[in-house]
Scaffold this motif. Sequence first.
Motif, short mmCIF file in Angstrom:
data_model
loop_
_atom_site.label_atom_id
_atom_site.label_comp_id
_atom_site.label_asym_id
_atom_site.label_seq_id
_atom_site.Cartn_x
_atom_site.Cartn_y
_atom_site.Cartn_z
N SER A 138 -13.15 35.53 -74.84
CA SER A 138 -14.02 34.53 -75.44
C SER A 138 -13.16 33.57 -76.21
CB SER A 138 -15.07 35.18 -76.36
OG SER A 138 -15.83 36.12 -75.63
N GLY A 139 -13.08 32.32 -75.72
CA GLY A 139 -12.22 31.38 -76.37
C GLY A 139 -10.76 31.71 -76.10
N SER A 140 -9.92 31.39 -77.05
CA SER A 140 -8.49 31.63 -76.88
C SER A 140 -7.97 32.79 -77.70
CB SER A 140 -7.71 30.36 -77.24
OG SER A 140 -7.96 30.01 -78.60
N ASP A 141 -8.83 33.39 -78.52
CA ASP A 141 -8.31 34.39 -79.46
C ASP A 141 -9.15 35.65 -79.51
OD1 ASP A 141 -10.53 33.28 -80.53
OD2 ASP A 141 -9.64 32.77 -82.48
N THR A 142 -10.03 35.91 -78.55
CA THR A 142 -10.89 37.09 -78.59
C THR A 142 -10.94 37.71 -77.21
OG1 THR A 142 -12.23 36.11 -80.34
CG2 THR A 142 -13.16 37.99 -79.17
N PHE A 143 -10.66 39.05 -77.17
CA PHE A 143 -10.75 39.82 -75.94
C PHE A 143 -11.73 40.95 -76.18
CE2 PHE A 143 -6.67 37.78 -75.98
CZ PHE A 143 -6.47 37.33 -74.71
N THR A 144 -12.70 41.10 -75.29
CA THR A 144 -13.71 42.15 -75.45
C THR A 144 -13.64 43.11 -74.28
OG1 THR A 144 -15.39 40.82 -74.33
CG2 THR A 144 -15.27 40.65 -76.75
N LEU A 145 -13.87 44.40 -74.60
CA LEU A 145 -13.97 45.44 -73.59
C LEU A 145 -15.39 45.96 -73.61
CD1 LEU A 145 -12.75 47.42 -71.51
CD2 LEU A 145 -12.18 48.93 -73.44
N GLU A 146 -16.08 45.93 -72.47
CA GLU A 146 -17.47 46.34 -72.36
C GLU A 146 -17.55 47.47 -71.36
OE1 GLU A 146 -19.92 43.06 -71.38
OE2 GLU A 146 -19.06 41.71 -72.89
N LEU A 147 -18.09 48.65 -71.83
CA LEU A 147 -18.34 49.79 -70.97
C LEU A 147 -19.84 50.05 -70.94
CD1 LEU A 147 -15.41 50.46 -72.52
CD2 LEU A 147 -15.59 52.49 -71.06
N GLU A 148 -20.48 49.82 -69.80
CA GLU A 148 -21.91 50.05 -69.63
C GLU A 148 -22.15 51.52 -69.32
OE1 GLU A 148 -24.00 47.76 -70.27
OE2 GLU A 148 -22.74 45.97 -70.28
N SER A 149 -23.31 52.03 -69.74
CA SER A 149 -23.75 53.40 -69.42
C SER A 149 -22.65 54.40 -69.78
CB SER A 149 -24.12 53.52 -67.94
OG SER A 149 -25.11 52.58 -67.59
N SER A 150 -22.39 54.45 -71.05
CA SER A 150 -21.30 55.33 -71.52
C SER A 150 -21.60 56.79 -71.23
CB SER A 150 -21.10 55.13 -73.02
OG SER A 150 -22.27 55.47 -73.72
N GLN A 151 -20.52 57.52 -71.04
CA GLN A 151 -20.63 58.95 -70.78
C GLN A 151 -19.87 59.71 -71.88
OE1 GLN A 151 -19.07 59.53 -66.82
NE2 GLN A 151 -20.51 58.03 -65.90
N ARG A 152 -20.03 61.02 -71.85
CA ARG A 152 -19.41 61.83 -72.91
C ARG A 152 -17.89 61.67 -72.89
NH1 ARG A 152 -22.17 66.14 -74.98
NH2 ARG A 152 -20.35 66.24 -76.34
N GLN A 153 -17.29 61.52 -71.68
CA GLN A 153 -15.84 61.43 -71.59
C GLN A 153 -15.31 60.06 -72.01
OE1 GLN A 153 -17.89 62.23 -69.18
NE2 GLN A 153 -17.45 61.16 -67.23
N ASP A 154 -16.23 59.12 -72.32
CA ASP A 154 -15.78 57.81 -72.78
C ASP A 154 -15.43 57.83 -74.26
OD1 ASP A 154 -16.04 56.64 -70.29
OD2 ASP A 154 -18.13 56.03 -70.61
N GLY A 155 -15.62 58.91 -74.95
CA GLY A 155 -15.27 59.00 -76.35
C GLY A 155 -13.77 59.17 -76.54
N GLY A 156 -13.20 58.59 -77.65
CA GLY A 156 -11.77 58.73 -77.94
C GLY A 156 -11.29 57.55 -78.76
N SER A 157 -9.94 57.30 -78.72
CA SER A 157 -9.30 56.23 -79.49
C SER A 157 -8.90 55.11 -78.54
CB SER A 157 -8.07 56.76 -80.23
OG SER A 157 -7.42 55.70 -80.90
N TYR A 158 -9.38 53.89 -78.83
CA TYR A 158 -9.11 52.73 -77.98
C TYR A 158 -8.09 51.86 -78.68
CZ TYR A 158 -13.01 53.83 -74.88
OH TYR A 158 -13.84 54.43 -73.96
#
Length: 1166
Positions: free
Chosen positions: A490-510
């Motif tokens: 978004s723009g020149s200074d923002t990066f987003t990570l989107e995970l739809e329909s999260s699952q239990r194994q999606d938990g952790g440190s990003y």
Amino acid sequence: MGCPGIWLLLTGVLAVGVSWAQREVTIQQGPLYRTVGSHVTIWCQVKGYQGPSEQNFQYSIYLPSAPDREVQMVSTQDPSFSYAIYNQRVQNGDISIERVTGDRTTLHIRQLQERDAGEYECHTPNTDPKFYGSYSAKVNLSVIPDTLLVSSPAQTLQKVEGGSLQLSCEVSHSSTQHTHLSVSWYRKNGEQTEEVISLTREFLLSPGPSYAQRFSVGDVRLDKVGNSTFRLTVYNLQPPDQGEFFCQGAEWIEDPDRSWFTMTRKQSEGSEVIVQTTDKEFHVRLETDRRTYSAGEGAELRCIIEAQNAADRTFAVSWAFNSSVIAGLSPGGVSSLTGDYSQRESRGELRVARDSDSIFSLKIFRLRPEDSGKYNCRVTERERSASGEMVDRDSKRPKNIPITVSPLRTSVTVTVVVNSSAVLEGSRIFLTCSVASLFGPQSRISASWHLQDAQNRQREVIQQDRDGVTWASQAYRERASAGGLRMVRSGSDTFTLELESSQRQDGGSYECRVTEWLPSYDGDWQRLGERSAKTNVDVTSLDTGFAVTAISRTPGVSYYDSFDLQCILKPHYPPWVGISVTWRFQPVSGGDTHDLVTFSRSGGVQWGERAGNFRGRSIVEKADSSHNVRLSVSRASESEAGKYQCMAELWRREYNASWTRLAERTSNLLEIRVLRPVSRLQVGKGTRSVAVLEGAAVTLTCAVRAQSGPDSRFSVLWFAQEPSGADGKLIVRSGAGMEYGTYAEEADLKDRLQLEELTPGHYTLTLLGARQEDSGGYYCQVEEWMLDPNQAWYQLAKDASGLTEVAVKMPENNLRVDLLPRNISSLEGDSFTVTCPVLNRTLPQSRLSLEWLVWRAGEPERRMVARISPDGITLPPTEDEERGSLELPSRFHLWQPSPGVYTLTLHRAEEQDSGAYSCRVQEWLQDPRGQWYKRADERSAATYVSVRRPDADLLLDAAPLNVSVLDGGHVTLDCTVLSRSRPDSQLAVSWSFHSRSRGAEAETILTTDRSGVWSPLAPRWEGRLQQLQLSPTMYKMRIPQASRADSGNYTCSVQEWMMGPRGVWYLLAQDESLVGWVAVQSKESSLQSVICSNDALFYLVFFYPFPIFGILIITILLVRFRSRPSSKTGEGKNGVPLLWIKEPHLNYSPTCLEPPVLSIHPGTID
């Protein structure tokens, strides 16, 4: 030829010329059109005249209102020439004559008025020896409205030398004639006014003398903007331009002589223009925000000119770097760059611009280290020379400004933010990596996301390079292709990570790792460094604590009410959680429980096969903030009463858009009761009595005072109660239609009923043509019907009204006839009229029948002689009455001269028609069935009619004659009828003779009937008698040869006969008179016999002397009285002499045996 000859020749030529010259008057050619209020001139000229060289002129006008009447205006000869209408204007000088030459003048009208329109005549009095030529000429002048409008706003303008001036003027007109406009601008300075520039009527621009040179070089302009705006522009203002500027508009019209005339001229308000002398000096300074920059940043240098009236002056600017010119900007705003700076400008890295009238800028958007150095600007002022060329006047530059550009180092800072550190399974994980760099848009960023799970296993998720190309790692590639994983910048200074329909194994440190890049000067990219940041995300299981509860706040409702059923789900799930809720229903009447409606996880509503009426009256809603499902049922009915239960299913949406059911829960049972509404129906209970006449309309009312609901409908049943207290019988029922009861047919009411609803809830039953049998009690019964939610009508309540007693009466007998007796006397054969006036009747629409009755003396009772039916038809009497009517109907005439008046006229009246006449009137009314019945019967007073025969008025002359004749002489006797009863009667005459012998009886000797036919005579008189009828009333009988046996008394008997009405003659009167004594003597005669036998001699001897003698006595008496004027003797009343005496009485013997005795009686004074 000598000199005398030449003079003689010239004299002859002049004489010939003079003799052939004729006077000619000419006037300005027309028609002329001028505007109201303008100054009008009309010239007039005379030529070919003789006499003095100074000719006189007279001007007159013929107005349109009186085109044949001359109105004198002004004259050069007579000061009193003007009529009163123009005299005052002539004296004021508003109308005048200007003498141009001796034979040419001009008429001036300074303030033209509308009434000045007309035909103008110029006349020259004759000065010639004889009249020869024309002495007057005419021209038409039309006065039109002045529609010219000239306006310019008055203002005061402060200008400086060298500046520009713009002024606008509105000039318009709306004349119906073909006219041209001219517009001029003037400048007034003190008493001196000079023209600046003009637009002539030929649409040509013409500058004033003082502005001709400046107009030629374009410093003075006149432009037309739009339809009516004329704009003056003066460039390069000078001090002499100071003054008041105003515009002048003129409207021109072309006259028939092809000359142009200014009909009207107007000028606008002035604008004061002040031109100040300017200072030619100017100063320049150079500014910048800062002097130290990093490579890639932008820098701006501003060259500021400090000068008076800079906006109206012309400057050129050039830029220098390290004393070398790198860019320039012309006065027209055209930039020019040198060397590498031209390419940098084309790439958008550099720009030279004029920000305002006094500020010029050099902008370098991406600084390079080699841009370090000294910068400066040079300003050159230019002005226009007298020849129009631009020349340099002065040039200046400020001090240098040094700029330092430092090399680049990475300055990136990274921050990671998560939407929630603890998320629900299936929800969306949204991570934001914010990057801050001092290099701004010059640098590029590449980023990547990494995950370290609970077992400390680290893997790359997805990355994006500096060009924006994104790709997922091998483990997440399928998920990314299905849309469950996205990395967005978004723009020149923002990066987003989107995970739809999260699952239990999606938990952790990003972790977000960022690398900064800058373009190098050779076009490649330079890596400046890398930075990173981390955050933790915990994923919770979805079916933890899942439960369902059903509740309702309205377990009992009425028809048309609404009730809500809530299906509450716990815990509170966000809207994106897939939950389907099904409401199940078991009717109160029994049966199996079935699915009513299902609210699917996608938000769709699916009704069960046995939903029935629920479809149109139920709303299934899901709360925006939760998965609670509300079933709202409106317009409740009995079919919605029963037990309700909800069932919920929990679903999880996978990243590939598939769904997985995780759990199912069922709620408790809810029972809903639906009751009918409470009736509030009220019908008016008032009782009343109604009395109407038969045939009138009876209106029964039924009012609903209160109802259960605004949508209630009513069926109204009308009942009749006969007799009072008995059960009501249904007459008619009204609702959606009309339904008759049995009583309507029994009482013949179907065709006489009229139902109306005057206003909502106010009903009427009108019984038309009321009959006596309609009397009784009536009431209404109202049934209140309501529409249940299933669109079925049901009866909620019913109520009855009070009783209305109806009494139907026959109309009161108001028939009245004339009861005043009358007497009529009529002669037999004439006509008489008997009147029967009807003074009043029961109803105006009633009908009358009439019988004429007569009672004659000796008859036991009255007989009907004529009759009129209720339809007005004359009917003959009955057979019995006709036999005794003595042909009366043939002589009757029945008539109605006016409403309510009837007459009976009997023609050819007879004596037996005498009697008492009366009329019998019967009034007929129409009952409601349309049948006529007799309501009243009245007989008028008698009119006593007396028919008599004409009075006997037969009278014969009763003066008999004493006739003495000799034997053999003739005897004539007169029978004169002095009067008769009727002129149309006929007379029968008979003559009788009575001898003087004793014992003799009178005998009829001659008879003539009424037709003039003689009856046979006695034998003795056969052939001896003659009868003459000299007139209808004078008869003579003659005995031509009288004998002594004919001596005796003769009598005349007359009978007067009249024809009766039936054509039968009857004897009306009879009279008898002695007409004479006849003595027939033998032929021995004496003086006495001779005198008595001759009538003429008898009167001469015995009668005529006496009147003569009386006249003589009166004459003597008059002479005597005149000789005695003072005497009262013999005077009449009031002293008037008595001049009248009584008629002398002459007495003579009927037998002429004694001499007549004359006695004169003097008159007496009254």
